[in-house]
Enzyme design. Structure first.
Site, PDB file in Angstrom:
ATOM      1  N   CYS A 117       0.807  -1.233   0.000  1.00 36.36           N
ATOM      2  CA  CYS A 117       0.000   0.000   0.000  1.00 36.36           C
ATOM      3  C   CYS A 117       0.837   1.279   0.000  1.00 36.36           C
ATOM      4  O   CYS A 117       0.285   2.377  -0.136  1.00 36.36           O
ATOM      5  CB  CYS A 117      -0.964  -0.012   1.179  1.00 36.36           C
ATOM      6  SG  CYS A 117      -2.087  -1.423   1.121  1.00 36.36           S
ATOM      7  N   HIS A 258      -2.820   7.246   2.707  1.00 36.14           N
ATOM      8  CA  HIS A 258      -3.388   5.971   2.265  1.00 36.14           C
ATOM      9  C   HIS A 258      -4.771   5.826   2.899  1.00 36.14           C
ATOM     10  O   HIS A 258      -4.952   6.086   4.086  1.00 36.14           O
ATOM     11  CB  HIS A 258      -2.447   4.843   2.693  1.00 36.14           C
ATOM     12  CG  HIS A 258      -3.014   3.480   2.436  1.00 36.14           C
ATOM     13  ND1 HIS A 258      -3.712   3.177   1.301  1.00 36.14           N
ATOM     14  CD2 HIS A 258      -3.003   2.351   3.205  1.00 36.14           C
ATOM     15  CE1 HIS A 258      -4.098   1.917   1.362  1.00 36.14           C
ATOM     16  NE2 HIS A 258      -3.686   1.389   2.501  1.00 36.14           N
ATOM     17  N   ASN A 288     -10.412   0.444   0.997  1.00 38.94           N
ATOM     18  CA  ASN A 288      -8.945   0.433   0.886  1.00 38.94           C
ATOM     19  C   ASN A 288      -8.568  -0.273  -0.416  1.00 38.94           C
ATOM     20  O   ASN A 288      -8.724  -1.489  -0.529  1.00 38.94           O
ATOM     21  CB  ASN A 288      -8.352  -0.296   2.104  1.00 38.94           C
ATOM     22  CG  ASN A 288      -6.833  -0.382   2.057  1.00 38.94           C
ATOM     23  OD1 ASN A 288      -6.214  -0.134   1.028  1.00 38.94           O
ATOM     24  ND2 ASN A 288      -6.235  -0.747   3.173  1.00 38.94           N
TER      25      ASN A 288
HETATM   26  C1  LIG Z   1      -9.417  -4.130  11.310  1.00 39.72           C
HETATM   27  C2  LIG Z   1      -9.924  -3.056  12.248  1.00 39.72           C
HETATM   28  C3  LIG Z   1     -11.012  -2.234  11.592  1.00 39.72           C
HETATM   29  C4  LIG Z   1     -10.541  -3.745  13.478  1.00 39.72           C
HETATM   30  O1  LIG Z   1     -10.991  -2.766  14.389  1.00 39.72           O
HETATM   31  P1  LIG Z   1     -10.703  -2.934  15.939  1.00 39.72           P
HETATM   32  O2  LIG Z   1     -11.346  -1.793  16.616  1.00 39.72           O
HETATM   33  O3  LIG Z   1      -9.211  -3.080  16.094  1.00 39.72           O
HETATM   34  O4  LIG Z   1     -11.472  -4.246  16.264  1.00 39.72           O
HETATM   35  P2  LIG Z   1     -10.926  -5.607  16.881  1.00 39.72           P
HETATM   36  O5  LIG Z   1     -10.075  -6.323  15.903  1.00 39.72           O
HETATM   37  O6  LIG Z   1     -10.341  -5.279  18.215  1.00 39.72           O
HETATM   38  O7  LIG Z   1     -12.266  -6.395  17.066  1.00 39.72           O
HETATM   39  C5  LIG Z   1     -13.252  -5.972  17.967  1.00 39.72           C
HETATM   40  C6  LIG Z   1     -14.406  -6.926  17.892  1.00 39.72           C
HETATM   41  O8  LIG Z   1     -15.113  -6.747  16.656  1.00 39.72           O
HETATM   42  C7  LIG Z   1     -15.262  -8.006  16.007  1.00 39.72           C
HETATM   43  N1  LIG Z   1     -15.251  -7.804  14.566  1.00 39.72           N
HETATM   44  C8  LIG Z   1     -14.198  -7.875  13.712  1.00 39.72           C
HETATM   45  N2  LIG Z   1     -14.617  -7.612  12.468  1.00 39.72           N
HETATM   46  C9  LIG Z   1     -15.951  -7.384  12.542  1.00 39.72           C
HETATM   47  C10 LIG Z   1     -16.928  -7.056  11.583  1.00 39.72           C
HETATM   48  N3  LIG Z   1     -16.630  -6.911  10.298  1.00 39.72           N
HETATM   49  N4  LIG Z   1     -18.193  -6.874  12.018  1.00 39.72           N
HETATM   50  C11 LIG Z   1     -18.516  -7.004  13.298  1.00 39.72           C
HETATM   51  N5  LIG Z   1     -17.639  -7.314  14.263  1.00 39.72           N
HETATM   52  C12 LIG Z   1     -16.359  -7.500  13.880  1.00 39.72           C
HETATM   53  C13 LIG Z   1     -14.096  -8.834  16.485  1.00 39.72           C
HETATM   54  O9  LIG Z   1     -14.378 -10.205  16.347  1.00 39.72           O
HETATM   55  C14 LIG Z   1     -13.993  -8.399  17.927  1.00 39.72           C
HETATM   56  O10 LIG Z   1     -14.938  -9.086  18.666  1.00 39.72           O
HETATM   57  P3  LIG Z   1     -14.609  -9.611  20.135  1.00 39.72           P
HETATM   58  O11 LIG Z   1     -14.302  -8.381  20.940  1.00 39.72           O
HETATM   59  O12 LIG Z   1     -15.864 -10.324  20.531  1.00 39.72           O
HETATM   60  O13 LIG Z   1     -13.419 -10.498  19.962  1.00 39.72           O
HETATM   61  C15 LIG Z   1      -8.777  -2.112  12.719  1.00 39.72           C
HETATM   62  O14 LIG Z   1      -7.917  -2.813  13.586  1.00 39.72           O
HETATM   63  C16 LIG Z   1      -7.981  -1.582  11.571  1.00 39.72           C
HETATM   64  O15 LIG Z   1      -8.485  -0.882  10.712  1.00 39.72           O
HETATM   65  N6  LIG Z   1      -6.649  -1.857  11.552  1.00 39.72           N
HETATM   66  C17 LIG Z   1      -5.792  -1.377  10.498  1.00 39.72           C
HETATM   67  C18 LIG Z   1      -5.933  -2.260   9.300  1.00 39.72           C
HETATM   68  C19 LIG Z   1      -5.386  -1.639   8.065  1.00 39.72           C
HETATM   69  O16 LIG Z   1      -5.330  -0.447   7.921  1.00 39.72           O
HETATM   70  N7  LIG Z   1      -4.989  -2.482   7.136  1.00 39.72           N
HETATM   71  C20 LIG Z   1      -4.526  -2.065   5.865  1.00 39.72           C
HETATM   72  C21 LIG Z   1      -3.072  -1.972   5.841  1.00 39.72           C
HETATM   73  S1  LIG Z   1      -2.562  -1.375   4.305  1.00 39.72           S
END
Ligand SMILES: CC(C)(COP(=O)(O)OP(=O)(O)OC[C@H]1O[C@@H](n2cnc3c(N)ncnc32)[C@H](O)[C@@H]1OP(=O)(O)O)[C@@H](O)C(=O)NCCC(=O)NCCS
Length: 331
Positions: A117, A258, A288
């Site tokens: 990315c 990004h 993304n």
């Molecule tokens: C992926 C992302 C959105 C997750 O958000 P978060 O606030 O960190 O959420 P978590 O991973 O802690 O998950 C929280 C809860 O939501 C749940 N969850 C995950 N995806 C879900 C979805 N699509 N819908 C509903 N619930 C979801 C998880 O299972 C977790 O449940 P639990 O607490 O019962 O275990 C976030 O971490 C993120 O954007 N990270 C950066 C990723 C990125 O930019 N990648 C590209 C790189 S180029």
């Protein structure tokens, strides 16, 4: 290129997203998720998904054609194609070859590079340094991905984020004193290679029935760790590039990071004291799209008249690797 008498100009910009719209509500009929969860955790409302018959090179060729038109330059005037992707049409040959063929640009050199990315910043730096050579005058930099082909549609924590799209820019060597690429800063740390990767299908774990059964051909991600490092590394590189160019955020008209998560954008804005009005966001519409996301955002805002010619733009990227980078440009 003689340091003071020549510069690298962005002659044209083009972008392309597939027609098919996939909304958060659509996703909630496919898996256990909701529009509310996706919107509040990421800022994404909908994304574009390519048709089965469209490959990465098809998206890239469309974006490249638009960039050439915008640059008012013929395909015959391009000396080199460089293409950043993490979802190539095939492992061999480079996706740039397919784009070359589609655009009828046979004979010129072309290659792919893998900076995930952060591809826009890496591509700018490759093009900028290759334009130091008198052999190259006009370079076509393309970033594009069909991420829908490599994400695990059974993994709700990743498949809601990623989407398909492509962006392209024409970069040319011109006499100094014109707007263009002012500076690029890159970085990476392979120690974080395990937080975002596709484990199988390469030489480490060639494709087998087992790897397919274990879904190892799909993208895997530690979202929280990627989030933390994105804010840290992208924030540091954007701050550093401002500092080494003796610029403050007041002199920057637009910030284009990004497009990964709106909460990452807010965290960067807070860290660098950037007013959110300066931050360009297209993530809500396109999700993304990896390396093309910055070009897509620039193109979208430019076509809407929000980014005007000559304005100073600060960009920041991060991605698998971990790679990161920042660039200061004027269109
Ligand atoms: C992926 C992302 C959105 C997750 O958000 P978060 O606030 O960190 O959420 P978590 O991973 O802690 O998950 C929280 C809860 O939501 C749940 N969850 C995950 N995806 C879900 C979805 N699509 N819908 C509903 N619930 C979801 C998880 O299972 C977790 O449940 P639990 O607490 O019962 O275990 C976030 O971490 C993120 O954007 N990270 C950066 C990723 C990125 O930019 N990648 C590209 C790189 S180029």
């Amino acid at each position: 290129m003689k340091q003071s008498s020549e510069c690298v100009v962005i002659k044209g910009v083009g972008s392309y997203v597939p027609e098919r719209v996939l909304t958060n509500d659509d996703l909630s009929t496919m898996m256990d998720t909701s529009d509310e969860w996706i919107r509040t955790r990421t800022g994404i409302r909908e994304r574009r998904i390519a048709a089965d018959y469209e490959a990465t090179s098809d998206l890239c060729a469309r974006a490249a054609q638009l960039a050439l038109e915008d640059a008012k330059i013929g395909a015959a005037d391009i000396d080199l194609i460089i293409l950043g992707t993490l979802s190539p049409d095939m492992l061999i040959p480079a996706t740039a070859m397919f784009v070359q063929r589609k655009l009828g640009m046979e004979g010129i050199p072309c290659f792919d590079f893998g900076a995930a990315c952060s591809g826009f910043q890496y591509g700018l730096e490759i093009a900028r340094t290759m334009l130091l050579s008198p052999q190259y005058k006009n370079i076509l930099l393309i970033c594009g991905d069909k991420l829908s082909s490599i994400i695990d549609w059974q993994d709700r924590s990743t498949c809601i984020l990623f989407a398909d799209g492509a962006g392209a820019v024409v970069l040319s060597r011109e006499p100094a004193g014109q707007p263009g690429v002012i500076d690029v800063l890159l970085g990476s740390n392979g120690e974080h290679s395990d937080i975002l990767n596709i484990p199988a299908g390469g030489s480490r774990e060639p494709a087998s029935e087992r790897t397919i059964r274990e879904r190892k051909h799909y993208l895997r991600m530690d979202g929280r760790e990627v989030f933390r490092l994105a804010v840290q590394k992208m924030g540091e590189s954007m701050g550093k590039i401002l500092e080494r160019n003796n610029l403050t955020i007041n002199e920057i008209s637009h910030v284009v990071t990004h497009q990964a998560n709106v909460r990452i954008m807010h965290a960067i804005a807070e860290r660098l004291r950037i007013p959110m009005e300066k931050v360009c966001i297209t993530l809500d519409k396109f999700g993304n799209t990896s390396a093309s996301s910055i070009i897509l955002a620039i193109d979208h805002h430019r076509r809407q008249g929000i980014i005007s010619p000559g304005e100073l733009i600060l960009t920041g990227g991060f991605g698998a690797g971990l790679t990161w980078g920042a660039a200061i440009i004027r269109l």
